[in-house]
Design an enzyme around this catalytic site. Structure first.
Site, PDB file in Angstrom:
ATOM      1  N   CYS A  87       0.820  -1.215   0.000  1.00 26.60           N
ATOM      2  CA  CYS A  87       0.000   0.000   0.000  1.00 26.60           C
ATOM      3  C   CYS A  87       0.857   1.270   0.000  1.00 26.60           C
ATOM      4  CB  CYS A  87      -1.000  -0.007   1.147  1.00 26.60           C
ATOM      5  SG  CYS A  87      -2.338   1.214   0.913  1.00 26.60           S
ATOM      6  N   HIS A  91      -4.694  -4.582  -0.025  1.00 25.51           N
ATOM      7  CA  HIS A  91      -4.393  -5.170   1.274  1.00 25.51           C
ATOM      8  C   HIS A  91      -4.733  -6.658   1.230  1.00 25.51           C
ATOM      9  CE1 HIS A  91      -3.542  -1.529   3.676  1.00 25.51           C
ATOM     10  NE2 HIS A  91      -4.305  -0.941   2.758  1.00 25.51           N
ATOM     11  N   GLU A 140      -4.179  -8.683   3.362  1.00 24.47           N
ATOM     12  CA  GLU A 140      -4.557  -9.092   4.717  1.00 24.47           C
ATOM     13  C   GLU A 140      -5.985  -8.737   5.080  1.00 24.47           C
ATOM     14  OE1 GLU A 140      -2.785  -4.935   5.042  1.00 24.47           O
ATOM     15  OE2 GLU A 140      -2.596  -6.719   3.790  1.00 24.47           O
TER      16      GLU A 140
END
Length: 629
Positions: free
Chosen positions: A518, A600, A602
């Site tokens: 990011c 992302h 995650e």
């Protein structure tokens, strides 16, 4: 026979400090009375005993313990240590509580409509629009003066809430010198019992219509509404960051569920995971709910301090009940202090309400929302006329609702929806990875994912990582993962951004593997000669299908800045570029010993996140893997 504790309180409500707590699913109400102590830090909260729990009133300013910004006020971290306790039947309590009119005078908003709308506009333009975060909660208060006895008022309001509200997680009144709280909060913040931690993010609000004929179509539309769904996913992501810090398995998501109250219904998820952390550490790590602050958490606190003119008092803090379990350990139950009236010693009554500001927020609508929320609390307390719906409907039983709710999970990451046994990659087993936290604890979720792959993660904040540690001969890290964070990746006057550039340059110069996510992906892109600019509208909590060199991955995106396509080179060598055409944005880069991603992996929004992250880690470590074999 000595008088009952409840009778003593009702006979002289102001004569001692007390709490009356009704907790969801209980047939009885807990009555506590005892001594009050003010503390400096959460670690000082005393241990409970078998017959004596401990009740803590935790103000918002306590978040300074985490090193986050907070406007300071005189609201204490206060503990009630009961010397007497008893349980009373709910119906018996309601029958005994006072039922008369409480007079309030001088009611007004702390911030007028026009000023609040201007603040909303500034936050959208200057904070969200500049990449400072995905969403922020800005509150204002209804202020008034209580003409009568504060403790009697609290008991009266408690009766109104117990009679007329439904679906609350806690309904409570707490009276102490100078600070009295009464409310019905729908939201558990965090609980700990038997080595497990639960959090309960709630977002999305459906206001029950007056016309019963409108209920089904309007509620079906609410459940399918993209904005409402995305807002809930954003707060789930933020609380999963906390779960990843305190739970060995990172936390698992179940739901979504409905939280139906008398006049409002919310959507919610339940997060749970294993943890052996002390309950005070759990409280500190989870200060406070993103539903009442924003994300990322650290920057949300800075934005709140910048735009709210006064301290928050107890609003958005928690009540925390610590009890001793059968094994001599401690349990914790902590609801969020929302939908709560706070009465100070001088009779000032404050009822706070916040609006969650996102990229598409309309200042006038957000102003109206805070007004409706605050006045709704006053109505629930019996201080305003209540909306008489004249019907009762179980919204969860309406045709198609259960299926529509379940469908929300179809696009989410299976990794966070199921038990997470370790599935190590033999080539990654035991590899050390340093994750650099750039003021966004996404790195905690990333750490759990790379641990799942068999690696050994270490998370450290950016200011505590030196160039020699990532690039020196003795660095000892097989991989450095530079993490996400708020801000402009080209602003080298920002020490955090400058440090990310420096760490990346040093790692590249040393020829050692690096992965950037990011914000750090954008830093890598600028180093590689790509232009970085702002999107017309930020991607905040959206899922996008992106093609990563022949494989389509559905990933969650939270970004304001993007790298634009063009030739990308590092140390004279070209990088492979993955472009998302609709945004004209570079979403990933890779080359010898280096990889990056804009999304992302995650996030709970990243259905294919684990697969994407695994591939990027293997690519960055490609040469190292070959050397080791």
């Amino acid at each position: 026979m000595p008088p009952r504790l409840l009778d003593e309180i009702l006979a002289d409500p102001s004569g001692q400090s007390w709490a009356i707590l009704w907790r969801e699913g209980k047939d009885e109400v807990e009555v506590l009375a005892g001594e009050v102590t003010d503390l400096e830090r959460l670690a000082e909260i005393p241990r409970p005993h078998a017959e004596a729990p401990v009740l803590a009133m935790v103000p918002f300013r306590q978040i300074a313990e985490r090193g986050f910004d907070a406007r300071q006020d005189d609201t204490p971290l206060r503990v009630l240590r009961p010397t007497r306790t008893e349980r009373v039947g709910l119906e018996e309590l309601v029958a005994a509580l006072p039922d008369h009119t409480v007079e309030l005078a001088g009611e007004h908003f702390s911030v007028e409509d026009a000023d609040y709308a201007r603040t909303v506009g500034r936050v959208i333009e200057e904070e969200i629009g500049e990449g400072e975060g995905a969403n922020f909660v800005i509150r204002r208060d209804v202020l008034a003066h209580c003409e009568g006895d504060h403790a009697v008022a609290a008991l009266t309001w408690l009766r109104s809430l117990l009679v007329d509200e439904r679906g609350a997680y806690w309904t409570f009144a707490v009276h102490t010198p100078g600070h009295t709280l009464v409310g019905a909060t729908p939201e558990r913040h965090v609980s700990v019992r038997d080595g497990r931690v639960w959090m309960n993010p709630i977002s999305g609000t459906f206001r029950h219509p007056l016309d019963e004929a409108e209920v089904e179509p309007e509620f079906r539309a609410f459940v399918k509404d993209t904005k409402e769904t995305e807002e809930l996913f954003m707060v789930v992501d933020e609380e999963m960051k906390m779960m990843a810090q305190i739970c060995a398995d990172g936390g698992r998501i179940t739901g979504p569920y409905l939280k139906q109250m008398a006049h409002l219904t919310h959507t919610e998820y339940l997060l749970d995971g294993r943890s052996d952390a002390d309950v005070r550490d759990v409280l500190r790590t989870t200060m406070f709910a993103p539903t009442v602050t924003g994300s990322p958490m650290e920057n949300a606190c800075t934005v709140i301090a910048r735009h709210e003119p006064t301290g928050r008092g107890y609003y958005s803090g928690v009540l925390a009940l610590l009890e001793e379990d059968d094994e001599g350990g401690e349990t914790l139950d902590a609801p969020i202090l929302i939908r709560t009236a706070h009465v100070r010693g001088d009779g000032t009554v404050s009822v706070s309400a916040g609006a969650t500001l996102v990229r598409h927020s309309d200042p006038v609508s957000e102003c109206a929302e805070t007004s409706a929320k605050a006045r709704g609390v006053l109505a629930a307390l019996g201080l305003r006329p209540r909306r008489d719906l004249g019907y009762a409907v179980d919204l969860g039983s309406l045709p198609g609702v259960a299926e529509d709710l379940a469908a929300r999970n179809d696009t989410l990451a299976p990794f966070w929806l199921s038990p997470q046994g370790s599935r190590p990659d033999p080539d990654l087993l035991g590899r050390r990875v340093l994750l650099v936290d750039a003021e966004d604890t996404w790195t905690q979720m990333l750490a759990h994912m790379v641990r799942h792959l068999g690696m050994v993660p270490e998370v450290r904040r950016w200011e505590g990582v030196g160039v020699d540690e990532v690039a020196g001969e003795g660095s000892g890290y097989d991989l450095v993962l530079l993490g996400p964070g708020p801000g402009d990746p080209t602003d080298l006057t920002d020490p955090r951004i400058a440090r990310l550039h420096g760490l990346l340059e040093a790692r590249l110069e040393a020829g050692l593997p690096v992965l950037a996510v990011c914000l750090s992906h954008q830093v890598l892109a600028t180093t590689a000669g790509l232009r970085v600019s702002k999107l017309p509208a930020p991607n905040q909590g959206v899922q996008l299908p992106v093609d990563l060199w022949g494989e389509v991955h559905r990933l969650g995106f939270y970004n304001t800045f993007v790298a634009r396509p063009g030739p990308a080179t590092l140390r004279g060598r070209p990088l492979e570029v993955a472009v998302h055409e609709p945004d004209d944005a570079v979403v990933a880069l890779r080359g010898d010993g280096v990889a990056s991603i804009q999304g992302h992996a995650e996030s709970v929004l990243s259905r294919d996140g684990l697969r994407a992250l695994h591939g990027l880690v293997r690519h960055a470590l490609g040469q190292g893997l070959l050397r080791r074999t």
